[in-house]
Design a protein around this motif. Structure first.
Motif, PDB file in Angstrom:
ATOM      1  N   LYS A 131      50.312  25.178  18.796  1.00 47.31           N
ATOM      2  CA  LYS A 131      50.696  24.148  19.903  1.00 47.31           C
ATOM      3  C   LYS A 131      50.590  24.751  21.509  1.00 47.31           C
ATOM      4  O   LYS A 131      51.088  24.093  22.258  1.00 47.31           O
ATOM      5  N   ARG A 132      49.690  25.621  21.529  1.00 46.48           N
ATOM      6  CA  ARG A 132      49.313  26.156  22.922  1.00 46.48           C
ATOM      7  C   ARG A 132      47.681  25.926  23.007  1.00 46.48           C
ATOM      8  O   ARG A 132      46.992  26.081  21.850  1.00 46.48           O
ATOM      9  N   SER A 133      47.476  25.607  24.466  1.00 43.84           N
ATOM     10  CA  SER A 133      46.131  25.642  24.700  1.00 43.84           C
ATOM     11  C   SER A 133      45.452  26.824  25.102  1.00 43.84           C
ATOM     12  O   SER A 133      46.194  27.944  25.739  1.00 43.84           O
ATOM     13  N   PRO A 134      43.970  27.237  24.760  1.00 42.89           N
ATOM     14  CA  PRO A 134      43.622  28.620  24.978  1.00 42.89           C
ATOM     15  C   PRO A 134      43.351  28.658  26.210  1.00 42.89           C
ATOM     16  O   PRO A 134      42.650  27.672  27.266  1.00 42.89           O
ATOM     17  N   VAL A 135      43.484  29.671  26.859  1.00 47.70           N
ATOM     18  CA  VAL A 135      43.187  30.110  28.312  1.00 47.70           C
ATOM     19  C   VAL A 135      41.834  30.757  28.122  1.00 47.70           C
ATOM     20  O   VAL A 135      41.409  31.585  27.585  1.00 47.70           O
ATOM     21  N   GLY A 136      41.025  30.128  29.319  1.00 48.48           N
ATOM     22  CA  GLY A 136      39.618  30.691  29.440  1.00 48.48           C
ATOM     23  C   GLY A 136      38.793  29.810  30.023  1.00 48.48           C
ATOM     24  O   GLY A 136      39.031  29.004  30.677  1.00 48.48           O
ATOM     25  N   VAL A 137      37.340  30.000  29.932  1.00 45.88           N
ATOM     26  CA  VAL A 137      36.340  29.185  30.642  1.00 45.88           C
ATOM     27  C   VAL A 137      35.209  29.031  29.591  1.00 45.88           C
ATOM     28  O   VAL A 137      35.108  29.912  28.545  1.00 45.88           O
ATOM     29  N   PHE A 138      35.104  27.605  29.270  1.00 48.86           N
ATOM     30  CA  PHE A 138      34.463  27.011  28.135  1.00 48.86           C
ATOM     31  C   PHE A 138      33.351  26.198  28.639  1.00 48.86           C
ATOM     32  O   PHE A 138      33.816  25.382  29.449  1.00 48.86           O
ATOM     33  N   THR A 139      32.366  26.211  27.846  1.00 47.35           N
ATOM     34  CA  THR A 139      31.159  24.968  28.170  1.00 47.35           C
ATOM     35  C   THR A 139      31.846  23.715  27.677  1.00 47.35           C
ATOM     36  O   THR A 139      32.718  23.761  27.286  1.00 47.35           O
ATOM     37  N   LEU A 140      31.238  22.749  28.396  1.00 45.86           N
ATOM     38  CA  LEU A 140      31.446  21.146  27.981  1.00 45.86           C
ATOM     39  C   LEU A 140      29.853  20.952  27.650  1.00 45.86           C
ATOM     40  O   LEU A 140      29.207  20.664  28.535  1.00 45.86           O
ATOM     41  N   SER A 141      29.616  20.596  26.471  1.00 47.85           N
ATOM     42  CA  SER A 141      28.592  20.146  25.987  1.00 47.85           C
ATOM     43  C   SER A 141      28.268  18.893  25.161  1.00 47.85           C
ATOM     44  O   SER A 141      27.201  18.226  25.508  1.00 47.85           O
ATOM     45  N   ASP A 142      29.420  18.240  24.644  1.00 44.36           N
ATOM     46  CA  ASP A 142      29.237  16.905  23.701  1.00 44.36           C
ATOM     47  C   ASP A 142      30.390  16.057  23.939  1.00 44.36           C
ATOM     48  O   ASP A 142      31.610  16.594  24.451  1.00 44.36           O
ATOM     49  N   SER A 143      30.414  14.923  23.687  1.00 40.80           N
ATOM     50  CA  SER A 143      31.399  13.892  24.045  1.00 40.80           C
ATOM     51  C   SER A 143      31.263  12.935  22.659  1.00 40.80           C
ATOM     52  O   SER A 143      30.281  12.759  22.046  1.00 40.80           O
ATOM     53  N   GLY A 144      32.264  12.076  22.799  1.00 41.66           N
ATOM     54  CA  GLY A 144      32.332  11.004  21.754  1.00 41.66           C
ATOM     55  C   GLY A 144      33.683  10.233  21.844  1.00 41.66           C
ATOM     56  O   GLY A 144      34.534  10.513  23.041  1.00 41.66           O
ATOM     57  N   GLY A 145      34.014   9.482  20.741  1.00 45.43           N
ATOM     58  CA  GLY A 145      35.210   8.670  20.875  1.00 45.43           C
ATOM     59  C   GLY A 145      34.942   7.641  19.719  1.00 45.43           C
ATOM     60  O   GLY A 145      34.158   7.115  19.406  1.00 45.43           O
ATOM     61  N   VAL A 146      36.058   6.870  19.924  1.00 44.26           N
ATOM     62  CA  VAL A 146      36.130   5.499  18.998  1.00 44.26           C
ATOM     63  C   VAL A 146      35.477   4.336  19.932  1.00 44.26           C
ATOM     64  O   VAL A 146      34.708   3.682  19.207  1.00 44.26           O
ATOM     65  N   LEU A 147      35.645   4.523  21.384  1.00 46.65           N
ATOM     66  CA  LEU A 147      35.091   3.419  21.830  1.00 46.65           C
ATOM     67  C   LEU A 147      33.663   3.573  22.363  1.00 46.65           C
ATOM     68  O   LEU A 147      33.190   4.721  22.320  1.00 46.65           O
ATOM     69  N   ALA A 148      32.875   2.665  22.677  1.00 42.10           N
ATOM     70  CA  ALA A 148      31.508   2.846  22.742  1.00 42.10           C
ATOM     71  C   ALA A 148      31.114   3.695  24.182  1.00 42.10           C
ATOM     72  O   ALA A 148      32.063   3.970  24.884  1.00 42.10           O
ATOM     73  N   ASP A 149      30.115   4.196  24.291  1.00 38.40           N
ATOM     74  CA  ASP A 149      29.621   5.125  25.306  1.00 38.40           C
ATOM     75  C   ASP A 149      29.783   4.373  26.495  1.00 38.40           C
ATOM     76  O   ASP A 149      29.342   3.385  26.899  1.00 38.40           O
TER      77      ASP A 149
END
Length: 253
Positions: A131-149
């Protein structure tokens, strides 16, 4: 799942899922949102504050503010977009999310939102279910979801497989209407709900930016629907976006 490809206006292929297999439907259970934390708040994905477009823009920053050398050096030299998540404290679920854009050799604070992180705060050694978020630097490469783009520049996968189970509190049902995968223990270039965990299941996964329900998450970072849509339309793979995230003390280390 059966998928149909379509061409996005910027020339990149986006994938729209027509049907989702059962495995994809299970993924949100291990992802952020989780079951109700007892607050019972209803937000329809809007809680946690929206963007504040009227605030003054900060320009000509030489580096990302309140981030120490340890993490500052992990920001790729070619990155021109940084989403900084400033956690209030080691054990706090509250965060401020700020988008910085680089022009030349300086950074511009372009937009900010109030939001949330893991229910129990932050960790430098994330494990499944802590239940804790990871500390760090991370790339952002992909997205999505229930709703349309909504006009995302990152590859976007629409699928009912992102839908939060309806036995969760109703305030959580819209958490995954839009998500951006944080590249922690995942394979880049795949849908955010791809189950592959290169470091193993025990290290967790499905750490996302997603829509806020008014309280802490299982490990993700959440913000308003308008904020998520703004990031989706703004984060550009050609600018090599990353997220820098953590509590104040770990960020400054």
């Amino acid at each position: 799942m059966h998928e149909n490809g379509r061409m996005h206006k910027n020339g990149r292929i986006r994938t729209t899922a027509v049907a989702a297999v059962l495995g994809a439907l299970v993924m949100p259970l291990a992802a952020c949102g989780g079951s109700d934390d007892g607050s019972g708040k209803k937000s329809n994905g809007q809680a946690g504050g929206g963007s504040r477009p009227g605030q003054a823009r900060t320009v000509d920053l030489k580096r990302i503010p309140d981030v120490g050398d340890k993490l500052q050096k992990q920001i790729p030299a070619n990155s021109r977009q940084v989403v900084a998540v400033y956690g209030q404290g080691k054990d706090s679920a509250k965060s401020t999310i700020v988008l910085y854009t680089k022009s030349g050799s300086t950074w511009d604070k372009t937009r900010s939102w109030e939001g949330h992180n893991g229910k129990k705060g932050w960790t430098t050694d994330h494990n499944e279910g802590d239940k804790r978020s990871p500390v760090g630097v991370f790339t952002l490469s992909d997205s999505g979801g229930v709703l349309a783009d909504p006009g995302a520049k990152l590859p976007y996968t629409q699928s009912s497989g992102f839908q939060a189970p309806h036995y969760w509190a109703k305030s959580h049902w819209h958490d995954f209407d839009h998500v951006i995968a944080i590249d922690y223990n995942r394979v880049k270039g795949t849908s955010p709900n791809d189950p592959t965990r290169p470091q193993g299941q025990s290290k967790g996964g499905s750490i996302w930016l997603h829509m806020d329900h008014g309280s802490g998450t299982s490990a993700c970072v959440s913000l308003s629907k308008s904020g998520m849509q703004y990031l989706l339309r703004t984060l550009d793979p050609d600018r090599h976006p990353v997220v820098v995230m953590g509590d104040k003390a770990d960020l400054k280390a």
